[in-house]
Design a protein around this motif. Structure first.
Motif, PDB file in Angstrom:
ATOM      1  N   GLY A  42       0.809  -1.211   0.000  1.00  0.00           N
ATOM      2  CA  GLY A  42       0.000   0.000   0.000  1.00  0.00           C
ATOM      3  C   GLY A  42       0.842   1.260   0.000  1.00  0.00           C
ATOM      4  O   GLY A  42       0.502   2.253  -0.661  1.00  0.00           O
ATOM      5  N   PHE A  43       1.953   1.240   0.739  1.00  0.00           N
ATOM      6  CA  PHE A  43       2.821   2.412   0.739  1.00  0.00           C
ATOM      7  C   PHE A  43       3.390   2.667  -0.650  1.00  0.00           C
ATOM      8  O   PHE A  43       3.418   3.812  -1.125  1.00  0.00           O
ATOM      9  N   ASP A  44       3.833   1.625  -1.309  1.00  0.00           N
ATOM     10  CA  ASP A  44       4.367   1.793  -2.659  1.00  0.00           C
ATOM     11  C   ASP A  44       3.291   2.330  -3.606  1.00  0.00           C
ATOM     12  O   ASP A  44       3.571   3.162  -4.488  1.00  0.00           O
ATOM     13  N   ALA A  45       2.057   1.881  -3.425  1.00  0.00           N
ATOM     14  CA  ALA A  45       0.956   2.382  -4.251  1.00  0.00           C
ATOM     15  C   ALA A  45       0.692   3.858  -3.964  1.00  0.00           C
ATOM     16  O   ALA A  45       0.411   4.643  -4.888  1.00  0.00           O
ATOM     17  N   LEU A  46       0.781   4.254  -2.701  1.00  0.00           N
ATOM     18  CA  LEU A  46       0.596   5.660  -2.342  1.00  0.00           C
ATOM     19  C   LEU A  46       1.670   6.528  -2.979  1.00  0.00           C
ATOM     20  O   LEU A  46       1.385   7.608  -3.521  1.00  0.00           O
ATOM     21  N   ALA A  47       2.932   6.085  -2.909  1.00  0.00           N
ATOM     22  CA  ALA A  47       4.027   6.856  -3.495  1.00  0.00           C
ATOM     23  C   ALA A  47       3.839   7.008  -5.002  1.00  0.00           C
ATOM     24  O   ALA A  47       4.073   8.090  -5.566  1.00  0.00           O
ATOM     25  N   ALA A  48       3.402   5.941  -5.663  1.00  0.00           N
ATOM     26  CA  ALA A  48       3.170   6.015  -7.105  1.00  0.00           C
ATOM     27  C   ALA A  48       1.996   6.937  -7.424  1.00  0.00           C
ATOM     28  O   ALA A  48       2.021   7.692  -8.408  1.00  0.00           O
ATOM     29  N   TRP A  49       0.946   6.880  -6.588  1.00  0.00           N
ATOM     30  CA  TRP A  49      -0.257   7.701  -6.773  1.00  0.00           C
ATOM     31  C   TRP A  49       0.073   9.187  -6.697  1.00  0.00           C
ATOM     32  O   TRP A  49      -0.487   9.998  -7.435  1.00  0.00           O
ATOM     33  N   THR A  50       0.963   9.564  -5.819  1.00  0.00           N
ATOM     34  CA  THR A  50       1.244  10.971  -5.547  1.00  0.00           C
ATOM     35  C   THR A  50       2.524  11.453  -6.222  1.00  0.00           C
ATOM     36  O   THR A  50       3.002  12.555  -5.920  1.00  0.00           O
ATOM     37  N   ALA A  51       3.090  10.662  -7.124  1.00  0.00           N
ATOM     38  CA  ALA A  51       4.322  11.046  -7.793  1.00  0.00           C
ATOM     39  C   ALA A  51       4.116  12.337  -8.580  1.00  0.00           C
ATOM     40  O   ALA A  51       3.069  12.553  -9.207  1.00  0.00           O
ATOM     41  N   ARG A  52       5.128  13.191  -8.566  1.00  0.00           N
ATOM     42  CA  ARG A  52       5.023  14.494  -9.214  1.00  0.00           C
ATOM     43  C   ARG A  52       4.901  14.394 -10.729  1.00  0.00           C
ATOM     44  O   ARG A  52       4.337  15.271 -11.378  1.00  0.00           O
ATOM     45  N   ASN A  53       5.442  13.351 -11.316  1.00  0.00           N
ATOM     46  CA  ASN A  53       5.450  13.234 -12.772  1.00  0.00           C
ATOM     47  C   ASN A  53       4.210  12.525 -13.305  1.00  0.00           C
ATOM     48  O   ASN A  53       4.240  11.919 -14.374  1.00  0.00           O
ATOM     49  N   GLY A  54       3.128  12.616 -12.567  1.00  0.00           N
ATOM     50  CA  GLY A  54       1.884  11.984 -13.009  1.00  0.00           C
ATOM     51  C   GLY A  54       1.720  10.631 -12.383  1.00  0.00           C
ATOM     52  O   GLY A  54       2.290   9.651 -12.853  1.00  0.00           O
ATOM     53  N   GLY A  55       0.963  10.586 -11.303  1.00  0.00           N
ATOM     54  CA  GLY A  55       0.881   9.377 -10.500  1.00  0.00           C
ATOM     55  C   GLY A  55       0.092   8.258 -11.161  1.00  0.00           C
ATOM     56  O   GLY A  55      -0.751   8.484 -12.034  1.00  0.00           O
ATOM     57  N   ALA A  56       0.381   7.043 -10.712  1.00  0.00           N
ATOM     58  CA  ALA A  56      -0.363   5.865 -11.157  1.00  0.00           C
ATOM     59  C   ALA A  56      -1.517   5.641 -10.193  1.00  0.00           C
ATOM     60  O   ALA A  56      -1.308   5.390  -9.004  1.00  0.00           O
ATOM     61  N   THR A  57      -2.745   5.747 -10.683  1.00  0.00           N
ATOM     62  CA  THR A  57      -3.908   5.611  -9.820  1.00  0.00           C
ATOM     63  C   THR A  57      -3.970   4.207  -9.234  1.00  0.00           C
ATOM     64  O   THR A  57      -3.882   3.219  -9.968  1.00  0.00           O
ATOM     65  N   PRO A  58      -4.099   4.089  -7.917  1.00  0.00           N
ATOM     66  CA  PRO A  58      -4.162   2.749  -7.309  1.00  0.00           C
ATOM     67  C   PRO A  58      -5.483   2.062  -7.611  1.00  0.00           C
ATOM     68  O   PRO A  58      -6.441   2.713  -8.062  1.00  0.00           O
TER      69      PRO A  58
END
Length: 454
Positions: A417-433
């Protein structure tokens, strides 16, 4: 009663100081192993070959007793993260935390990896544990990802937190400010060490620490990029909340154990999930009673008169002021006002991922995570929230040893879940969980101790 310093004002002042980065006072690979932590009364530093528990257990820079019972046997964590560890404390007048022989509360740990990815993770401990409680659950994982890490003891520890503060609820209210205080100070410390502020700051925690993740994102969202929480405590002005779930179990379980008709149905009606009954005896002996008495004494000390935190395991309908008989709805308005001061609203201001196991037998999911998810949705913040109900998960991974065919550990789900959160909020366009959902049971033969797919 001990007094609480005005830490909210301190946190606000420290936040202002983070607006501009300063030159580093210690850099990776330098001879200096101490970085000044703004607002701290005491700081000691150490350059370590490994900031993870694989190294800090041997070097004495963690306390395994602080995470005892929270981990499933066979858990494999990363290792080999070089960097600086800072231990210290902020000004405080209470003395429940005995780590380092300091006998001083508001202790913290900050870890600064040599190979930094630009991020910071801040955590508060579950229950009434201390600052090292999340070392296996959170710290090892995020350090290996390159994040700096900071954790607080929340300002009071142990089974007598209710002695801290001038009025009911003050000890828990201090938790809010100590997390914010450390967040602001850790940002400034990161800036001093690396030469720039963190590009992302996350707040993470489980149980009481999960409650604090929710509270921070509702009340101080400007400090964070997002948060992740595992089976957080729930305070609401009315039912359900932490004060009205345990008494129902304390009343019904002894009757269930005695084989009385209707007792099982009472347990299930109170939220304790069917199929979790093999764990009820453990929770009765070790958690429901102690949690109820400590939190009730903190919020409603007048219920049991002059007694301190009531009488352990007192039977129903025998003794006045017995926590088994406690009915939150019937308590005076002043008690409800105290809970209101600590309550959550669901109005989060930054992305939040929530996880809870369907077999949580300490904080039943239908009285906790399900309720909070609806609060977030009802407040119009559903787009900022993901809620994963993990089939067979329970409150403490330590129970997996006793019930391996019944429950699955939640630690790997928190890490995923933490890795998904980091990807979701990435500055370069996050990956929606993935959308919120009930995560099904793991396939047969899966390594549920170390893997989890959301």
């Amino acid at each position: 009663m001990r007094t609480v310093r005005p830490v909210a004002a301190v946190a606000a002042a420290l936040l202002a100081a983070t607006l501009a980065p300063t030159s580093a006072s210690a850099t990776p690979g330098s001879s200096s192993c101490t970085v000044r932590v703004p607002g701290a009364e005491r700081v000691t530093g150490a350059c370590l070959a490994d900031l993870t528990t694989a190294g800090t257990v041997a070097s004495g820079h963690t306390d395994p007793a602080d995470w005892a019972g929270l981990e499933a046997p066979g858990t494999v964590n990363p290792s080999g993260v070089e960097g600086i560890q800072l231990d210290g404390y902020f000004p405080d007048s209470s003395t429940t935390n005995t780590n380092h022989g300091w006998n001083h509360d508001s202790q913290f740990v900050i870890r600064l990896p040599d190979h930094w990815n630009g991020g910071l993770v801040v955590a508060g401990p579950p229950g009434v544990r201390e600052q090292y409680a999340n070392d296996r659950l959170i710290s090892d994982h995020v350090l290996a990802r390159g994040y700096a890490y900071a954790a607080t003891d929340k300002g009071n520890t142990g089974a007598q937190i209710y002695t801290d503060g001038r009025r009911p609820g003050d000890a828990v209210a201090e938790w809010h400010d100590r997390v914010a205080q450390l967040t602001v100070a850790a940002k400034r410390t990161v800036s001093r060490h690396y030469g720039r502020l963190p590009s992302a700051t996350y707040v993470a925690g489980a149980s009481a620490g999960g409650y604090l993740v929710r509270w921070q994102l509702e009340n101080r969202p400007e400090l964070y990029t997002g948060g992740i929480e595992l089976h957080g405590l729930l305070f609401t002005p009315d039912s359900p909340n932490i004060l009205d779930t345990a008494p129902a179990a304390l009343r019904a379980y002894p009757r269930y154990r005695a084989g009385e008709p209707g007792a099982f149905e009472e347990m299930v009606a109170a939220g304790y999930p069917a199929a979790s009954e093999p764990m009820w005896e453990f929770h009765y002996k070790n958690q429901w009673d102690s949690l109820q008495r400590v939190m009730r004494e903190e919020i409603d000390p007048g219920y049991d008169g002059d007694r301190e935190a009531g009488t352990p395991f007192c039977p129903a309908d025998v003794q006045q002021g017995c926590d088994t008989d406690y009915v939150y709805a019937d308590r005076p308005r002043r008690v409800h006002r105290t809970v209101e001061r600590l309550s959550l609203t669901g109005r989060i201001g930054k992305p939040l991922i929530t996880l809870q196991g369907t077999l949580d037998t300490l904080l039943p999911i239908t009285r906790s995570g399900d309720v909070y998810a609806k609060m977030v949705e009802d407040s119009g913040r559903g787009g900022l929230h993901r809620y994963y109900r993990v089939t067979d998960g329970t409150h403490s991974d330590g129970l997996y040893k006793a019930f391996p065919s019944l429950v699955r550990p939640m630690s790997p789900c928190l890490k995923t879940g933490f890795d998904a959160l980091a990807a979701w909020t990435a500055r370069n366009g996050g990956a929606t969980p993935p959308p919120s959902r009930t995560v099904p049971s793991a396939p047969a033969g899966s390594d549920t101790v170390n893997t989890c797919s959301l």
